[in-house]
Write an enzyme that holds these catalytic residues in place. Structure first.
Site, short mmCIF file in Angstrom:
data_model
loop_
_atom_site.label_atom_id
_atom_site.label_comp_id
_atom_site.label_asym_id
_atom_site.label_seq_id
_atom_site.Cartn_x
_atom_site.Cartn_y
_atom_site.Cartn_z
N GLY A 46 48.12 46.40 45.19
CA GLY A 46 48.86 45.32 44.56
C GLY A 46 47.99 44.54 43.60
O GLY A 46 46.76 44.58 43.69
N GLN A 51 45.35 37.49 38.70
CA GLN A 51 44.20 38.36 38.90
C GLN A 51 43.76 39.04 37.59
O GLN A 51 42.64 39.53 37.51
CB GLN A 51 44.49 39.42 39.95
CG GLN A 51 44.60 38.84 41.35
CD GLN A 51 44.84 39.94 42.35
OE1 GLN A 51 45.98 40.36 42.55
NE2 GLN A 51 43.77 40.42 42.97
N CYS A 88 41.01 42.47 48.94
CA CYS A 88 41.58 42.00 47.68
C CYS A 88 40.72 42.47 46.53
O CYS A 88 39.48 42.43 46.61
CB CYS A 88 41.65 40.47 47.70
SG CYS A 88 42.36 39.73 46.23
N LEU A 89 41.36 42.92 45.46
CA LEU A 89 40.61 43.36 44.28
C LEU A 89 39.80 42.22 43.66
O LEU A 89 38.82 42.47 42.98
CB LEU A 89 41.56 43.96 43.24
CG LEU A 89 42.28 45.24 43.67
CD1 LEU A 89 43.27 45.68 42.61
CD2 LEU A 89 41.28 46.35 43.98
N HIS A 130 50.68 39.02 50.51
CA HIS A 130 49.36 38.85 49.88
C HIS A 130 49.51 38.56 48.39
O HIS A 130 48.94 37.60 47.87
CB HIS A 130 48.53 40.12 50.12
CG HIS A 130 47.19 40.09 49.47
ND1 HIS A 130 46.03 40.03 50.19
CD2 HIS A 130 46.82 40.15 48.17
CE1 HIS A 130 45.00 40.03 49.36
NE2 HIS A 130 45.46 40.11 48.12
N GLU A 131 50.27 39.41 47.69
CA GLU A 131 50.39 39.26 46.24
C GLU A 131 51.19 38.03 45.85
O GLU A 131 50.84 37.33 44.89
CB GLU A 131 50.99 40.51 45.61
CG GLU A 131 50.17 41.77 45.80
CD GLU A 131 48.72 41.66 45.34
OE1 GLU A 131 48.41 40.90 44.40
OE2 GLU A 131 47.87 42.35 45.93
N HIS A 134 49.14 34.92 45.73
CA HIS A 134 48.36 34.75 44.51
C HIS A 134 49.11 33.91 43.48
O HIS A 134 48.50 33.16 42.72
CB HIS A 134 48.04 36.11 43.87
CG HIS A 134 46.84 36.80 44.42
ND1 HIS A 134 45.57 36.28 44.33
CD2 HIS A 134 46.71 37.99 45.06
CE1 HIS A 134 44.71 37.12 44.89
NE2 HIS A 134 45.38 38.16 45.35
#
Length: 158
Positions: A46, A51, A88-89, A130-131, A134
């Site tokens: 994701g 991000q 997480c990226l 999660h996304e 953000h």
């Protein structure tokens, strides 16, 4: 299409609330494609607008069934509980144990601004939570129980 730079923890943009998208333009479509390409290139499941430095309510998720683009997503129902590792990226090389709903029902718009409803269990439910976090300036580290771990630690749990 192009790979976008993934913002890393500490970048102020990751902690800001995103604005809604009111119309899908060619730039929005290009952003969505770039986000999908960037997510796949980074081996993520994701990616959210902030991000990649964009304070708009857009998320892409692919848990192995093909990418889904969410515009202005909202969680409308949850049920159950799962507890597992999450990374997480924007926080490379780390993971932590996070409690999330087992089931999530969300509403969003697609790239044609048409509303859709999606139900997710397991990884998809986790990824949506999660996304979507953000988009309101929250990172998973706020929910970690215990400490963050390095991916190369012997106690890694999948």
């Amino acid at each position: 299409m192009a790979l976008r730079e993934i913002r890393i923890e500490g970048d102020p943009i990751l902690y800001k609330k995103c604005r809604e998208i009111t119309e899908v333009t060619d730039r929005t479509r290009e952003l969505a494609q770039d986000m999908i390409e960037t997510m796949h290139d980074a081996d993520g499941v994701g990616l959210a607008g902030p991000q990649v430095g964009i304070l708009r309510r857009i998320v892409v998720i692919d848990v192995g069934e093909g990418p889904i683009v969410f515009i202005n997503p909202k969680i409308v129902a949850t049920d159950g509980e799962q507890f597992g590792s999450e990374g997480c990226l924007s926080i490379p090389g780390k993971y932590g144990m996070v409690r999330r709903p087992e089931y999530v029902k969300a509403e969003a718009l697609d790239l044609d601004m048409k509303p859709f409803t999606i139900e997710g269990h397991g990884l998809l439910a986790r990824a949506m939570c999660h996304e979507f976090d953000h988009l309101d300036g929250h990172l998973y580290t706020e929910k970690v129980e215990g400490r963050l771990h390095d991916y190369d630690e012997a106690d890694y749990e999948e």
